[in-house]
Write a protein that holds these residues in place. Structure first.
Motif, PDB file in Angstrom:
ATOM      1  N   GLY A   1     -12.794  -7.156   1.297  1.00  0.00           N
ATOM      2  CA  GLY A   1     -11.579  -7.729   0.719  1.00  0.00           C
ATOM      3  C   GLY A   1     -10.336  -7.033   1.249  1.00  0.00           C
ATOM      4  N   PRO A   2      -9.174  -7.471   0.793  1.00  0.00           N
ATOM      5  CA  PRO A   2      -7.925  -6.891   1.306  1.00  0.00           C
ATOM      6  C   PRO A   2      -7.719  -5.431   0.862  1.00  0.00           C
ATOM      7  CG  PRO A   2      -7.476  -8.513  -0.406  1.00  0.00           C
ATOM      8  CD  PRO A   2      -8.943  -8.592  -0.135  1.00  0.00           C
ATOM      9  N   TRP A   3      -7.248  -4.652   1.796  1.00  0.00           N
ATOM     10  CA  TRP A   3      -6.841  -3.272   1.531  1.00  0.00           C
ATOM     11  C   TRP A   3      -5.332  -3.225   1.739  1.00  0.00           C
ATOM     12  CZ3 TRP A   3     -10.359   1.054   0.986  1.00  0.00           C
ATOM     13  CH2 TRP A   3     -11.726   0.738   1.153  1.00  0.00           C
ATOM     14  N   VAL A   4      -4.606  -2.838   0.707  1.00  0.00           N
ATOM     15  CA  VAL A   4      -3.150  -2.755   0.839  1.00  0.00           C
ATOM     16  C   VAL A   4      -2.768  -1.274   0.922  1.00  0.00           C
ATOM     17  CG1 VAL A   4      -0.932  -3.369  -0.156  1.00  0.00           C
ATOM     18  CG2 VAL A   4      -2.907  -4.878  -0.481  1.00  0.00           C
ATOM     19  N   PHE A   5      -2.152  -0.912   2.012  1.00  0.00           N
ATOM     20  CA  PHE A   5      -1.774   0.497   2.229  1.00  0.00           C
ATOM     21  C   PHE A   5      -0.274   0.677   2.088  1.00  0.00           C
ATOM     22  CE2 PHE A   5      -5.877   0.512   4.322  1.00  0.00           C
ATOM     23  CZ  PHE A   5      -6.382   1.768   3.992  1.00  0.00           C
ATOM     24  N   LEU A   6       0.110   1.602   1.232  1.00  0.00           N
ATOM     25  CA  LEU A   6       1.526   1.913   1.059  1.00  0.00           C
ATOM     26  C   LEU A   6       1.838   3.223   1.790  1.00  0.00           C
ATOM     27  CD1 LEU A   6       4.148   1.192  -0.699  1.00  0.00           C
ATOM     28  CD2 LEU A   6       3.397   3.085  -2.143  1.00  0.00           C
ATOM     29  N   PRO A   7       2.833   3.246   2.647  1.00  0.00           N
ATOM     30  CA  PRO A   7       3.226   4.522   3.264  1.00  0.00           C
ATOM     31  C   PRO A   7       3.777   5.472   2.203  1.00  0.00           C
ATOM     32  CG  PRO A   7       4.082   2.672   4.525  1.00  0.00           C
ATOM     33  CD  PRO A   7       3.566   2.116   3.227  1.00  0.00           C
ATOM     34  N   GLY A   8       3.267   6.687   2.199  1.00  0.00           N
ATOM     35  CA  GLY A   8       3.734   7.680   1.230  1.00  0.00           C
ATOM     36  C   GLY A   8       4.604   8.716   1.905  1.00  0.00           C
ATOM     37  N   ASN A   9       4.777   9.857   1.268  1.00  0.00           N
ATOM     38  CA  ASN A   9       5.638  10.865   1.886  1.00  0.00           C
ATOM     39  C   ASN A   9       4.944  11.567   3.051  1.00  0.00           C
ATOM     40  OD1 ASN A   9       3.944  11.980  -0.053  1.00  0.00           O
ATOM     41  ND2 ASN A   9       5.193  13.819  -0.245  1.00  0.00           N
ATOM     42  N   HIS A  10       3.622  11.647   3.010  1.00  0.00           N
ATOM     43  CA  HIS A  10       2.918  12.275   4.125  1.00  0.00           C
ATOM     44  C   HIS A  10       2.773  11.346   5.320  1.00  0.00           C
ATOM     45  CE1 HIS A  10       1.418  16.260   2.806  1.00  0.00           C
ATOM     46  NE2 HIS A  10       1.637  15.766   1.592  1.00  0.00           N
TER      47      HIS A  10
ATOM     48  N   ASN B   1      -8.416  -7.539   7.274  1.00  0.00           N
ATOM     49  CA  ASN B   1      -8.181  -7.361   5.836  1.00  0.00           C
ATOM     50  C   ASN B   1      -7.288  -6.168   5.529  1.00  0.00           C
ATOM     51  OD1 ASN B   1     -10.054  -5.572   6.767  1.00  0.00           O
ATOM     52  ND2 ASN B   1     -11.291  -5.564   4.896  1.00  0.00           N
ATOM     53  N   LEU B   2      -6.494  -5.820   6.494  1.00  0.00           N
ATOM     54  CA  LEU B   2      -5.634  -4.653   6.331  1.00  0.00           C
ATOM     55  C   LEU B   2      -4.197  -5.114   6.110  1.00  0.00           C
ATOM     56  CD1 LEU B   2      -6.367  -1.623   6.825  1.00  0.00           C
ATOM     57  CD2 LEU B   2      -5.094  -1.873   8.957  1.00  0.00           C
ATOM     58  N   PHE B   3      -3.570  -4.649   5.037  1.00  0.00           N
ATOM     59  CA  PHE B   3      -2.187  -5.042   4.765  1.00  0.00           C
ATOM     60  C   PHE B   3      -1.332  -3.787   4.677  1.00  0.00           C
ATOM     61  CE2 PHE B   3      -4.819  -8.500   3.415  1.00  0.00           C
ATOM     62  CZ  PHE B   3      -4.132  -9.635   3.836  1.00  0.00           C
ATOM     63  N   GLY B   4      -0.498  -3.619   5.641  1.00  0.00           N
ATOM     64  CA  GLY B   4       0.403  -2.467   5.631  1.00  0.00           C
ATOM     65  C   GLY B   4       1.642  -2.840   4.841  1.00  0.00           C
ATOM     66  N   ALA B   5       1.840  -2.166   3.726  1.00  0.00           N
ATOM     67  CA  ALA B   5       2.982  -2.504   2.866  1.00  0.00           C
ATOM     68  C   ALA B   5       4.178  -1.682   3.292  1.00  0.00           C
ATOM     69  CB  ALA B   5       2.625  -2.252   1.405  1.00  0.00           C
ATOM     70  N   ASP B   6       4.636  -1.915   4.528  1.00  0.00           N
ATOM     71  CA  ASP B   6       5.692  -1.041   5.029  1.00  0.00           C
ATOM     72  C   ASP B   6       7.080  -1.671   4.964  1.00  0.00           C
ATOM     73  OD1 ASP B   6       5.020  -2.862   6.894  1.00  0.00           O
ATOM     74  OD2 ASP B   6       4.530  -1.439   8.501  1.00  0.00           O
TER      75      ASP B   6
ATOM     76  N   PRO C   1       9.835  -3.427   1.985  1.00  0.00           N
ATOM     77  CA  PRO C   1      10.009  -3.679   0.541  1.00  0.00           C
ATOM     78  C   PRO C   1      10.129  -5.173   0.271  1.00  0.00           C
ATOM     79  CG  PRO C   1      12.036  -2.827   1.479  1.00  0.00           C
ATOM     80  CD  PRO C   1      11.034  -2.847   2.587  1.00  0.00           C
ATOM     81  N   GLU C   2       9.006  -5.866   0.402  1.00  0.00           N
ATOM     82  CA  GLU C   2       9.029  -7.292   0.089  1.00  0.00           C
ATOM     83  C   GLU C   2       7.655  -7.671  -0.474  1.00  0.00           C
ATOM     84  OE1 GLU C   2       8.265  -8.689   4.717  1.00  0.00           O
ATOM     85  OE2 GLU C   2      10.306  -8.444   3.935  1.00  0.00           O
ATOM     86  N   PRO C   3       7.594  -8.656  -1.309  1.00  0.00           N
ATOM     87  CA  PRO C   3       6.332  -8.965  -1.998  1.00  0.00           C
ATOM     88  C   PRO C   3       5.255  -9.366  -0.995  1.00  0.00           C
ATOM     89  CG  PRO C   3       8.166 -10.147  -3.002  1.00  0.00           C
ATOM     90  CD  PRO C   3       8.676  -9.549  -1.744  1.00  0.00           C
ATOM     91  N   ILE C   4       4.032  -8.931  -1.285  1.00  0.00           N
ATOM     92  CA  ILE C   4       2.881  -9.343  -0.491  1.00  0.00           C
ATOM     93  C   ILE C   4       2.047 -10.251  -1.395  1.00  0.00           C
ATOM     94  CG2 ILE C   4       0.783  -8.570   0.678  1.00  0.00           C
ATOM     95  CD1 ILE C   4       2.239  -5.879   1.115  1.00  0.00           C
ATOM     96  N   LEU C   5       1.872 -11.474  -0.973  1.00  0.00           N
ATOM     97  CA  LEU C   5       1.114 -12.411  -1.804  1.00  0.00           C
ATOM     98  C   LEU C   5      -0.319 -12.469  -1.313  1.00  0.00           C
ATOM     99  CD1 LEU C   5       3.665 -15.326  -2.249  1.00  0.00           C
ATOM    100  CD2 LEU C   5       3.069 -13.497  -3.847  1.00  0.00           C
TER     101      LEU C   5
ATOM    102  N   VAL D   1       1.928  -8.249  -4.771  1.00  0.00           N
ATOM    103  CA  VAL D   1       2.074  -6.787  -4.737  1.00  0.00           C
ATOM    104  C   VAL D   1       3.491  -6.465  -4.300  1.00  0.00           C
ATOM    105  CG1 VAL D   1       1.265  -4.654  -3.700  1.00  0.00           C
ATOM    106  CG2 VAL D   1      -0.360  -6.480  -4.201  1.00  0.00           C
ATOM    107  N   LEU D   2       4.198  -5.688  -5.148  1.00  0.00           N
ATOM    108  CA  LEU D   2       5.558  -5.276  -4.798  1.00  0.00           C
ATOM    109  C   LEU D   2       5.503  -3.826  -4.329  1.00  0.00           C
ATOM    110  CD1 LEU D   2       7.409  -6.710  -7.941  1.00  0.00           C
ATOM    111  CD2 LEU D   2       6.837  -7.867  -5.802  1.00  0.00           C
ATOM    112  N   PRO D   3       5.639  -3.582  -3.050  1.00  0.00           N
ATOM    113  CA  PRO D   3       5.515  -2.201  -2.564  1.00  0.00           C
ATOM    114  C   PRO D   3       6.873  -1.496  -2.445  1.00  0.00           C
ATOM    115  CG  PRO D   3       5.366  -3.731  -0.734  1.00  0.00           C
ATOM    116  CD  PRO D   3       5.737  -4.538  -1.941  1.00  0.00           C
ATOM    117  N   ALA D   4       6.829  -0.203  -2.602  1.00  0.00           N
ATOM    118  CA  ALA D   4       8.032   0.608  -2.384  1.00  0.00           C
ATOM    119  C   ALA D   4       7.693   1.638  -1.310  1.00  0.00           C
ATOM    120  CB  ALA D   4       8.464   1.275  -3.687  1.00  0.00           C
TER     121      ALA D   4
END
Lengths: 887, 377
Positions: free
Chosen positions: B79-88, B111-116, B118-122, B130-133
């Motif tokens: 299934g989809p994996w949503v990755f959010l960039p963090g501080n590291h 199935n890789l979703f880079g949430a890089d 700031p816009e909704p991922i449907l 998914v609303l990523p920051a």
């Protein structure tokens, strides 16, 4: 410590013995040999230091002989630090221990051992009793068994036993063998970390960590640099991307493209206007050409008409001229015919005159040639005669062989001969014969020699003197030589004369003169001949042959024309002149006729030419006039002049209109020309190019950076940096710990060393100061020498001379040892250690005087210490004034 | 109903440099294995998506090899994996995300979703928004989740916030406040669930707001790391059902133990761990021990040091307190005793720069003495 009582039963050789009421000071225990004094001491040691449940050889030795089932028992009463204690120990058979002390109930069993160790300050060995001598601590020093008593000073025992004993005992005070071992261990620890000079060792753990740390730090710096470089690149990349985005968002490139396209459109419009202007210009120029054509046509028509008229007039004039010239030409032709006839006549006359003159001239030539031939003949003959004469004289001259040089040689030979002769006359002896009358003197050859006068004898000469005989005179010295010389000179002269054919010198001279005369004559004859034939007789002869040939030739010619030549020649002497004059006249007549004919011909030719020219002119003008007239008529019929005028007017109007249009276009063109538009286009193009290049550069840079970053990005450099940071931190922690360990090892080692040194100093001084007064009593003026490291007794210093301990006499050794032990005991006591000195037959080798002094020493020592003397020689200690105990 | 697996702070590529090489390698490997367990769990529980709330990677320069290993481990869940960039692993220029996405594409992972951004991922046909920051640098300073409040999402979609940072006023002060997140964000942005990362412990920190923590612990603080959250939401506005599921392999424990005169109690402490071979224990000791106890402590530590995966003893506050008994064991008399007394005096004098060394020296003397004695027997 004060030993108060001792009771020993069934202990080795002692069945039962008791000492009670021991004095806190000096005590003497007397017993014969084998009475068990030493056993008492052994029992005392056993009570204090041997664990009651102990087994082994040492303990087995406690049993009396054949005493299976016996129970060796020792009971000791003592006081320590003001408290009284009573200790009882039984060994082997029902071993037991009990001790009464300042506590509510007696302790027994193992507790007793612990109490003892605590009270006396020693440690029980863990197992067995192999180290009994050591573990009993200071007591080993003070309770001196027989045999060892000489403090190892026993004469029978070796030096090692003595010193080892003392050292062992002292060493215990100092920390013992174990203390030294500990120092060794501490040193080993210290050496792990440090060199002998206190630096960190090459193989030290700290060094290894430092190296590892340095390597890690270096690597960390490297990785950090790599990371910084990557960050830098990322920053640049971001910057480039932002710039690119700015360009994209502002649509900079598109805008520039649009501007360029607009500029290009403007340019195209300007170019159209330019083309319009050029078209107007061309149209004007065309109209002007049309107008010029019309004007030209009109002009040419006028000219054609005028020319036709002019040419007609010229033709008429030429026709008139021709008529005149033609008449003149006919007249001239007639004149030529007349002159030609006159000319023929003159020519015939001239030829006749010339022929006549030529014949006359040839005759004259023949005469002249004959004269010349005759003269040459005479010359050749004269020259031949002269030659003959020269040959004769020359032969005469050649007959005379002498010349000037030969004469000079003859002259010289003559002079020499004469000279020799004169000298001989002088040098040769002179003989004068003066015979008596009648006497004749004859020479060798028989001739008579005149007397009365002197004769020069130039060679050996023999004279025959009548009546006397012969006399030989030999000229001596130079005369003989001179005679030879003279003869040679005469021979030379004769040779020369012979060669010259002269008989004498004078004859030679005459011959020479004769020859010279002949030569003069020869010269004269030659001169004459040369004057006659300067270039030789052969040349003269050749000339003569030529002259004869010429004459022959002329004669041959004159023989062919006898008639013609004869006439005038016969007419007399002045015929030649007449002939010449007639020739001249004929020539003049002919010349004039020639000239007249020539003039007439020239005149005629000129007239003919003029006529031809005039005729040609006339024809030319006629043809031209006809052609022009035809042209003019044709032109007029094709385009009447009125039409041409009308066309010109039309063309003028057209030109005017076109000129107006051109002006308009030019104004337009100037207002918005293609140059300006082109400049604008170029600017726009440049701008676009510039921007495109900038954008491309940014894009390239970004691409390049992306490539680099892609490579470096996955290098894990961040991880490496943190890994190294953590490793460095870990290493630093380890370094701190290791450094602490190193410091601790060093501290332990140095502290132990310092403590050891301090202990020595602490003991050494007091011992020496306490030994001194005792020693003075027995060995005045002496001092003991103790090893500072081991406190070993090294020897005695007597009156400044060092005597080694083992070389002292047995007596001196035991005295010194006892004294030293007493001093040690005092020091120990002062240090708070329990100290009782027991001497078992310790002074057996001491002389009486010294024994006396030793008594004093013992008494002195016993003021502070309990001293128990075990002896088999009662009388030695009788005077001591101490309580006596017997066993 | 939508079922999500919420995790964060994988910290792939964390170096563990303070460990020896062998353990470092094992700890690094453990982080990959954790991803594998997460994938298996998501598959097993029928999760609709996996949300990784930042710091999946410890650093933006993590090696491609490691990225591939992660992708290997992720293969257990399709299934989809949503990755959010963090501080590291902030979405800076040249970040790991570009490479990660490229590698996934290269391997055919769709199935890789880079949430890089700031816009909704449907996802899930518009049922999940998914609303990523995403962090675009290490410390943003500002609250990146504020745009959630005004984000438009399809009316039927479940709104999930995905952020990385410190929820204001909720975390201990020690937490890194470089990336603040408004305390009431879940409410103000009408989120059905706010999936957070950065705090390594699992904590349901506010209403509908959860820190999943790191799935594999990487440090000692006892804030319950080693979990993921399985979240079930029936529909927009419905309360989420949140389940905490342990996934860790290693236990990282920190203990402090005071020892006064007797080291015997330590044995019980060490023995209390069920699986020491999978436990990293940081044991901070304080108090004081006589030397013989200290020696026995060391024996204990040696024994357990081999049994634990890692036993980190911090004994900076544990002092040697040699007593008479110790000293009697060293020797009855003589200069050794004097030396020990000197060292003791120095050890007890805080003003002495060598007091620490003196303490160790005494222990050394003791140990050496015991050793020599043992040799004698």
């Amino acid at each position: 410590m004060h030993l108060k009582s001792l009771r020993v039963s069934e202990f080795a050789s002692i069945a039962d013995a008791e000492l009670d009421g021991l004095d806190p000071g000096l005590n003497v225990v007397v017993g014969d040999n084998e009475a068990g004094k030493s056993t008492l001491l052994k029992a005392l040691r056993a009570a204090f230091f041997q664990k009651y449940r102990g087994r082994g050889e040492a303990v087995e030795a406690f049993l009396p002989y054949g005493g299976e089932g016996r129970r060796p028992t020792v009971a000791v009463g003592f006081s320590l630090s003001g408290n009284d204690y009573r200790l009882t120990k039984s060994f082997l058979t029902r071993p037991a221990a009990e001790m009464e002390g300042p506590w509510p109930a007696p302790v027994s069993g193992d507790a007793v051992e612990e109490k003892l160790a605590e009270l006396l300050g020693f440690t029980h060995p863990g197992r067995g009793d192999s180290k009994l001598s050591e573990h009993q601590g200071a007591f080993g020093l003070l309770w001196v068994e027989q045999g060892r008593s000489n403090t190892g000073l026993d004469i029978g025992a070796g030096r090692d036993a003595v010193t080892a004993s003392l050292e062992g005992e002292v060493g215990t005070i100092l920390g013992g063998e174990r203390g030294r071992a500990l120092i060794g261990a501490a040193k080993a620890l210290n050496d792990t970390h440090f060199t002998a000079t206190g630096r960190v060792g090459a193989n030290a753990p700290l060094r290894a960590i430092d190296e590892e740390l340095a390597a890690a730090r270096a690597e960390l710096a490297e990785k950090r640099a790599a990371q910084a470089e990557l960050d830098q690149k990322l920053k640049r990349l971001e910057d480039r991307r932002r710039s690119l985005k700015g360009y994209d968002e502002a649509r900079t490139v598109e805008k520039a493209g649009e501007a360029l396209r607009a500029a290009e459109a403007t340019l195209r419009r300007a170019e159209e206007r330019d083309r319009d202007w050029q078209a107007a210009d061309a149209a004007l120029r065309q109209a002007e050409a049309v107008r010029a054509g019309a004007a030209d046509a009109l002009r040419r028509r006028g000219e054609l008409v005028a020319e036709a008229a002019g040419v007609r007039k010229a033709y008429e004039a030429a026709a008139t001229d021709f008529a005149e010239i033609d008449a003149a030409a006919r007249a001239a032709s007639e004149a030529v015919s007349v002159a030609t006839r006159a000319h023929g006549t003159a020519r015939v006359a001239l030829k006749e005159a010339e022929e006549r003159h030529e014949a006359h001239r040839r005759r004259a030539d023949l005469e002249r040639e004959k004269v010349a031939r005759d003269r040459l003949r005479a010359i050749v003959a004269g020259a031949g005669e002269l030659n003959d004469e020269i040959a004769t004289v020359s032969a005469k001259r050649d007959a005379i062989a002498i010349d000037q040089r030969a004469l000079a040689a003859i002259d010289k030979a003559e002079r020499k001969r004469r000279d020799c002769e004169v000298r001989l006359q002088v040098a040769a002896p002179a003989v004068t014969f003066e015979p008596e009358t009648g006497g004749v003197v004859r020479a060798a050859d028989g001739s008579i020699v005149a007397g009365g006068r002197s004769h020069r004898v130039i060679s050996p000469s023999r004279y025959l003197l009548d009546g006397f005989g012969r006399v030989t005179i030999e000229p001596g010295g130079g005369a003989a030589n001179l005679e030879t010389e003279l003869r040679e000179a005469e021979a030379g002269l004769a040779r020369l004369l012979g060669a010259s054919g002269a008989s004498s010198e004078a004859d030679a001279r005459r011959l020479l003169s004769q020859r010279q005369d002949l030569e003069a004559e020869l010269k004269l004859l030659s001169a004459r001949r040369d004057a006659l034939v300067p270039d030789g007789i052969d040349a003269a002869r050749a000339r003569l042959r030529a002259a004869e040939a010429a004459v022959a030739k002329l004669v041959a010619v004159s023989e062919t024309e006898p008639a013609a030549g004869q006439g005038p020649e016969d007419q007399g002497g002045d015929d030649a002149d007449t002939l010449v004059a007639a020739l001249e006249t004929a020539r003049r007549g002919a010349g004039e006729a020639d000239r007249a004919l020539d003039a007439a011909r020239r005149e005629s030719e000129a007239a003919t030419l003029r006529r031809v020219g005039a005729e040609s002119d006339r024809e030319h003008h006629r043809l031209r006039a006809e052609r022009l007239a035809a042209d003019a008529a044709a032109a007029e019929s094709a385009q009447p002049r009125a039409l041409l005028v009308e066309r010109l007017a039309e063309a003028d109007d057209d030109c005017e209109a076109k000129r107006g249009r051109l002006l308009l276009r030019e104004r337009e063109r100037k207002e918005d020309g293609p140059e300006i538009a082109e400049a604008r286009r170029r600017d726009a193009e440049k701008t676009l190019r510039q921007i495109s290049e900038t954008v491309q550069r940014l894009r390239d840079e970004a691409l390049g950076l992306e490539g680099e970053v892609r490579v470096a990005g996955g290098s894990g450099v961040g991880e490496a940096v943190r890994l190294l940071e953590e490793r460095v931190a870990d290493l630093e922690r380890r370094r701190g710990r290791t450094s602490l360990e190193a410091d601790a090892a060093r501290l332990l080692y140095t502290t132990l060393l310092n403590a050891q040194r301090a202990a020595r100093e602490h003991w050494l001084g007091p011992i020496k100061s306490r030994v001194a007064p005792f020693l003075k009593l027995i060995h005045p003026e002496s001092d003991i020498d103790l090893d500072e490291e081991t406190l070993e007794l090294k020897g005695l210093l007597r009156a400044g001379v060092e005597e080694r301990f083992e070389r002292l006499s047995a007596g001196a050794r035991e005295q010194v040892a006892v004294v030293t032990r007493l001093a040690l005991a005092q020091v120990l006591k002062q240090g708070g250690h329990p100290a009782t000195v027991i001497l078992d037959d310790a002074l057996v080798n001491t002389d009486e005087i010294r024994l006396e002094r030793m008594h004093q020493v013992l008494r002195e020592a016993a003021r502070e210490l309990q001293v128990i003397v075990l002896t088999c020689r009662e009388r030695d200690f009788r005077d001591l004034g101490a309580p006596m105990f017997r066993i | 109903m939508i079922r999500l697996l919420h995790t964060a702070d994988w910290q792939i590529g964390k170096p563990f440099g303070s460990f020896d090489e062998e353990r470092g390698v094992e700890l690094r490997s453990a982080r990959f294995a954790a991803v594998g367990r997460i994938a298996a769990l998501a598959a097993e529980r029928g999760a609709d998506a996996v949300l990784v709330a930042g710091d999946a990677f410890d650093d933006n320069t993590v090696q491609d090899r490691d990225l591939n290993r992660v992708l290997d481990q992720m293969s257990g869940f399709a299934g989809p994996w949503v990755f959010l960039p963090g501080n590291h692993d902030a979405a800076i220029t040249g970040s790991v995300w570009t490479r990660f996405a490229a590698l996934a594409a290269r391997r055919g992972n769709g199935n890789l979703f880079g949430a890089d951004e700031p816009e909704p991922i449907l996802l899930l046909d518009g049922r999940l928004a998914v609303l990523p920051a995403p962090l675009s640098r290490r410390h943003e300073g500002a609250d990146l989740t504020s745009w959630f409040d005004h984000a438009e999402t399809p009316s039927g979609a479940v709104r999930i916030g995905l952020a990385h940072g410190a929820l204001e006023n909720r975390l201990p002060e020690a937490a890194d406040a470089g990336n603040p997140i408004a305390e009431k964000r879940a409410a103000t942005a009408r989120l059905d669930y706010l999936a957070l990362g950065d705090w390594h412990g699992y904590v349901e920190i506010a209403e509908r707001t959860v820190y999943a923590g790191t799935p594999e612990p990487d440090r000692y603080p006892s804030n319950e790391p080693g979990h993921v959250a399985i979240v079930e939401i029936d529909g927009p506005g419905e309360a989420p059902r949140i389940e905490r599921v342990p996934v860790a392999h290693y236990t990282w424990a920190a203990r402090t133990q005071r020892l006064d005169g007797d080291a015997g109690g330590l044995e019980a402490v060490l023995a209390s761990f069920a699986d020491p071979g999978r436990t990293l224990l940081k044991l901070t000791l304080s108090g004081s021990l006589p030397l013989r106890e200290r020696v026995s402590l060391e024996e204990t530590v040696r024994h357990w040091g081999d049994r634990f995966f890692h036993l980190d003893i911090r004994d900076d506050d544990l002092f040697d307190e040699p007593d008479e008994d110790d000293l009697d064991r060293i020797d009855v008399a003589g200069f050794v005793r004097t030396a020990i007394e000197t060292l003791r005096a120095r050890a007890d004098n805080p003003a002495d720069p060598d007091s620490e060394a003196a303490r160790v020296a005494i222990r050394m003397a003791y140990v050496e003495h015991r050793r020599l004695t043992a040799q004698e027997r």
